[in-house]
Design an enzyme around this catalytic site. Structure first.
Site, PDB file in Angstrom:
ATOM      1  N   HIS A 202      26.303 -34.719 -50.095  1.00 50.37           N
ATOM      2  CA  HIS A 202      26.220 -35.362 -51.415  1.00 50.37           C
ATOM      3  C   HIS A 202      26.369 -36.867 -51.381  1.00 50.37           C
ATOM      4  O   HIS A 202      26.180 -37.534 -52.387  1.00 50.37           O
ATOM      5  CB  HIS A 202      27.276 -34.791 -52.365  1.00 50.37           C
ATOM      6  CG  HIS A 202      28.664 -35.293 -52.060  1.00 50.37           C
ATOM      7  ND1 HIS A 202      29.441 -34.777 -51.060  1.00 50.37           N
ATOM      8  CD2 HIS A 202      29.394 -36.280 -52.619  1.00 50.37           C
ATOM      9  CE1 HIS A 202      30.587 -35.416 -51.019  1.00 50.37           C
ATOM     10  NE2 HIS A 202      30.595 -36.342 -51.951  1.00 50.37           N
TER      11      HIS A 202
HETATM   12  C1  UD1 Z   1      31.320 -39.058 -56.752  1.00 53.81           C
HETATM   13  C2  UD1 Z   1      32.090 -40.124 -55.985  1.00 53.81           C
HETATM   14  C3  UD1 Z   1      32.169 -39.739 -54.521  1.00 53.81           C
HETATM   15  C4  UD1 Z   1      32.725 -38.336 -54.354  1.00 53.81           C
HETATM   16  C5  UD1 Z   1      31.955 -37.359 -55.215  1.00 53.81           C
HETATM   17  C6  UD1 Z   1      32.640 -36.031 -55.146  1.00 53.81           C
HETATM   18  C7  UD1 Z   1      31.799 -42.398 -56.898  1.00 53.81           C
HETATM   19  C8  UD1 Z   1      31.211 -43.720 -56.651  1.00 53.81           C
HETATM   20  N1  UD1 Z   1      31.428 -41.418 -56.044  1.00 53.81           N
HETATM   21  O1  UD1 Z   1      30.003 -39.043 -56.248  1.00 53.81           O
HETATM   22  O2  UD1 Z   1      33.027 -40.631 -53.849  1.00 53.81           O
HETATM   23  O3  UD1 Z   1      32.595 -37.970 -53.008  1.00 53.81           O
HETATM   24  O4  UD1 Z   1      31.941 -37.805 -56.578  1.00 53.81           O
HETATM   25  O5  UD1 Z   1      31.792 -34.973 -55.459  1.00 53.81           O
HETATM   26  O6  UD1 Z   1      32.585 -42.229 -57.818  1.00 53.81           O
HETATM   27  N2  UD1 Z   1      26.067 -34.648 -61.671  1.00 53.81           N
HETATM   28  C9  UD1 Z   1      25.793 -33.536 -62.435  1.00 53.81           C
HETATM   29  N3  UD1 Z   1      26.855 -32.787 -62.859  1.00 53.81           N
HETATM   30  C10 UD1 Z   1      28.141 -33.102 -62.580  1.00 53.81           C
HETATM   31  C11 UD1 Z   1      28.400 -34.230 -61.799  1.00 53.81           C
HETATM   32  C12 UD1 Z   1      27.347 -34.988 -61.353  1.00 53.81           C
HETATM   33  O7  UD1 Z   1      24.647 -33.226 -62.736  1.00 53.81           O
HETATM   34  O8  UD1 Z   1      29.054 -32.355 -62.986  1.00 53.81           O
HETATM   35  C13 UD1 Z   1      24.921 -35.453 -61.198  1.00 53.81           C
HETATM   36  C14 UD1 Z   1      24.494 -36.507 -62.206  1.00 53.81           C
HETATM   37  O9  UD1 Z   1      23.102 -36.626 -62.149  1.00 53.81           O
HETATM   38  C15 UD1 Z   1      25.073 -37.776 -61.645  1.00 53.81           C
HETATM   39  C16 UD1 Z   1      25.005 -37.512 -60.135  1.00 53.81           C
HETATM   40  O10 UD1 Z   1      25.266 -36.124 -60.006  1.00 53.81           O
HETATM   41  O11 UD1 Z   1      24.358 -38.894 -62.045  1.00 53.81           O
HETATM   42  C17 UD1 Z   1      26.037 -38.265 -59.335  1.00 53.81           C
HETATM   43  O12 UD1 Z   1      27.319 -38.096 -59.894  1.00 53.81           O
HETATM   44  P1  UD1 Z   1      28.409 -39.274 -59.739  1.00 53.81           P
HETATM   45  O13 UD1 Z   1      29.689 -38.831 -60.305  1.00 53.81           O
HETATM   46  O14 UD1 Z   1      27.828 -40.560 -60.197  1.00 53.81           O
HETATM   47  O15 UD1 Z   1      28.555 -39.423 -58.169  1.00 53.81           O
HETATM   48  P2  UD1 Z   1      28.824 -38.349 -57.030  1.00 53.81           P
HETATM   49  O16 UD1 Z   1      27.654 -38.361 -56.125  1.00 53.81           O
HETATM   50  O17 UD1 Z   1      29.230 -37.056 -57.599  1.00 53.81           O
HETATM   51  N1  UDP Z   2      34.396 -28.256 -52.833  1.00 52.16           N
HETATM   52  C1  UDP Z   2      34.426 -27.155 -53.693  1.00 52.16           C
HETATM   53  N2  UDP Z   2      33.259 -26.544 -54.010  1.00 52.16           N
HETATM   54  C2  UDP Z   2      32.063 -26.946 -53.504  1.00 52.16           C
HETATM   55  C3  UDP Z   2      32.035 -28.048 -52.620  1.00 52.16           C
HETATM   56  C4  UDP Z   2      33.226 -28.689 -52.316  1.00 52.16           C
HETATM   57  O1  UDP Z   2      35.499 -26.771 -54.162  1.00 52.16           O
HETATM   58  O2  UDP Z   2      31.037 -26.340 -53.854  1.00 52.16           O
HETATM   59  C5  UDP Z   2      35.661 -28.924 -52.487  1.00 52.16           C
HETATM   60  C6  UDP Z   2      35.944 -29.126 -51.030  1.00 52.16           C
HETATM   61  O3  UDP Z   2      36.475 -27.957 -50.454  1.00 52.16           O
HETATM   62  C7  UDP Z   2      36.927 -30.266 -51.083  1.00 52.16           C
HETATM   63  C8  UDP Z   2      36.439 -31.092 -52.224  1.00 52.16           C
HETATM   64  O4  UDP Z   2      35.586 -30.233 -52.993  1.00 52.16           O
HETATM   65  O5  UDP Z   2      38.226 -29.782 -51.423  1.00 52.16           O
HETATM   66  C9  UDP Z   2      35.670 -32.238 -51.680  1.00 52.16           C
HETATM   67  O6  UDP Z   2      34.958 -32.832 -52.680  1.00 52.16           O
HETATM   68  P1  UDP Z   2      33.582 -33.565 -52.419  1.00 52.16           P
HETATM   69  O7  UDP Z   2      32.985 -33.131 -51.128  1.00 52.16           O
HETATM   70  O8  UDP Z   2      32.812 -33.383 -53.654  1.00 52.16           O
HETATM   71  O9  UDP Z   2      34.057 -35.089 -52.375  1.00 52.16           O
HETATM   72  P2  UDP Z   2      34.628 -36.037 -51.227  1.00 52.16           P
HETATM   73  O10 UDP Z   2      35.813 -35.380 -50.616  1.00 52.16           O
HETATM   74  O11 UDP Z   2      33.524 -36.304 -50.276  1.00 52.16           O
HETATM   75  O12 UDP Z   2      34.983 -37.273 -51.988  1.00 52.16           O
END
Ligand code: UD1
Ligand code: UDP
Length: 351
Positions: A202
């Site tokens: 992601h």
């Molecule tokens: C964010 C964090 C990242 C973290 C990740 C965990 C920042 C800069 N990044 O990245 O560090 O690792 O969360 O998962 O804050 N979206 C949905 N539904 C949701 C959430 C997101 O559709 O419930 C889609 C939306 O199109 C959104 C895109 O995902 O624009 C990205 O979501 P965003 O929260 O901006 O960043 P992440 O890639 O999730």
């Molecule tokens: N995770 C989860 N369900 C999923 C994918 C990840 O519960 O489908 C959990 C994972 O086990 C970990 C946390 O989400 O505890 C990590 O989050 P993510 O990878 O979104 O973010 P990051 O740690 O890279 O910021």
């Protein structure tokens, strides 16, 4: 003591699962939870509150799915309103997301004490939004809760011993969760082979660069010929794969809750990921991990050969999959052993 906790993204809910449970045992602390709305799908947000019994947010700001500037700016504005109304003693933020930064900026402008959980981590890649978020947050925090010795050393190298703040080796709150929830793990309903690789992708550096994304997908397609690859798909990646018609031949499932996720980690043979949290969880559950990034904040996993960094290059990924010799000496205490949440609450009470 009144604490406002700012949450917004999946890993923060999981971290709060342990810390909020610890706070709730303490009569002297009143925790108020603000959910920024950064993650909003049920299986990216609500499921964690339900499964981990995190108190329902007192405020839901509904700010998600926007550009970095719009998201962070709107969060700052709305969090400020809450803080002015609630007048807390502390603001508590986790990790390195835009929600973390927004909470930190409000704390610093309103002169509210800030505690940062997961302080001191560095990738040394300033193109990562997370690196900027965590550096700025650290700099305005009064208590910096570091998960590792490396994190403490990073802060020392940046001169933090001369700043007006307290650096604490709390340990890693994700280890608390892994220990507490392990026995509650739930097997997902998808078809699962005896031997499988668990994967997640992601990170912006992979999803927003089609060369990297294509190369990672091709590598996982290749691995899947040998061993089932199961990948709970982040909505960000899903949208980009669909938009660019990138073909996968491995098992894609919707994002799962934490209880299903820890089942998947506990029963897999290998993790292949660009997630920060999952790299550590692989270690907690004694699984080797191939990290699909060019750098990691969790350097102790690399140094001890539990984890190998391969970036997004197909040859490197497959070479590591076929040849890398991982350590199996998992009985080493790198992350504090599961007492981080307790340590954090003690620090707050004693500050
Ligand atoms: C964010 C964090 C990242 C973290 C990740 C965990 C920042 C800069 N990044 O990245 O560090 O690792 O969360 O998962 O804050 N979206 C949905 N539904 C949701 C959430 C997101 O559709 O419930 C889609 C939306 O199109 C959104 C895109 O995902 O624009 C990205 O979501 P965003 O929260 O901006 O960043 P992440 O890639 O999730
Ligand atoms: N995770 C989860 N369900 C999923 C994918 C990840 O519960 O489908 C959990 C994972 O086990 C970990 C946390 O989400 O505890 C990590 O989050 P993510 O990878 O979104 O973010 P990051 O740690 O890279 O910021």
């Amino acid at each position: 003591m009144k604490i406002i906790t700012i949450l917004g993204a999946r890993p923060q809910f999981i971290k709060a699962g342990s810390v909020s449970r610890e706070i709730s045992k303490c009569k002297d602390i009143n925790e108020i939870i603000v959910h920024t709305g950064q993650h909003y799908d049920v299986n990216m947000s609500d499921i964690f509150f339900d499964e981990m019994k995190i108190p329902k947010p007192n405020y839901f700001l509904g700010i998600g799915g926007k550009s970095h500037g719009a998201m962070t700016g709107q969060m700052i504005e709305k969090i400020e309103e809450v803080i002015l109304k609630e007048q807390p003693d502390w603001i508590l933020v986790y990790g390195d997301t835009n929600s973390t930064l927004a909470g930190a900026i409000v704390a610093s402008k309103l002169h509210i004490k800030l505690v940062h959980v997961e302080a001191g981590l560095r990738s040394f890649n300033m193109r990562m939004p997370e690196e900027v978020n965590r550096i700025l947050t650290d700099r305005v925090s009064q208590i910096l809760c570091c998960p590792t010795n490396t994190a403490i050393q990073n802060l020392k190298n940046e001169g933090y011993e001369n700043f007006d703040c307290k650096i604490v080796k709390s340990g890693d709150v994700m280890q608390d969760g892994a220990i507490f929830y392990k026995n509650l793990a739930v097997k997902p309903s998808c078809k699962i082979s005896d031997k499988y690789v668990l994967s997640t992708i992601h990170r912006a550096e992979n999803t927003d660069n089609l060369n990297r994304l294509n190369s990672i997908v091709k590598s996982l397609n290749e691995v899947n010929k040998n061993r089932q690859v199961i990948l709970p798909l982040h909505p960000r990646t899903k949208k980009i794969l669909e938009k660019n018609n990138i073909k996968t031949n491995f098992t894609i499932i919707d994002p799962v809750g934490y209880l299903e996720m820890i089942w998947l980690i506990d029963n897999c043979d290998l993790v292949m990921t660009d997630s920060g949290g999952l790299q550590k969880e692989a270690f907690f559950f004694k699984k080797p991990c191939i990290t699909l990034r060019d750098e990691t904040e969790w350097v102790e996993l690399i140094e001890n050969r539990f984890n190998v960094l391969v970036g997004a290059d197909k040859d490197k990924i497959l070479h590591a999959y076929n040849n890398y010799i991982f350590s199996d000496k998992f009985d080493i205490n790198l992350y504090g052993g599961g007492k981080a949440s307790k340590n954090i609450v003690v620090e707050l009470l004693e500050f």
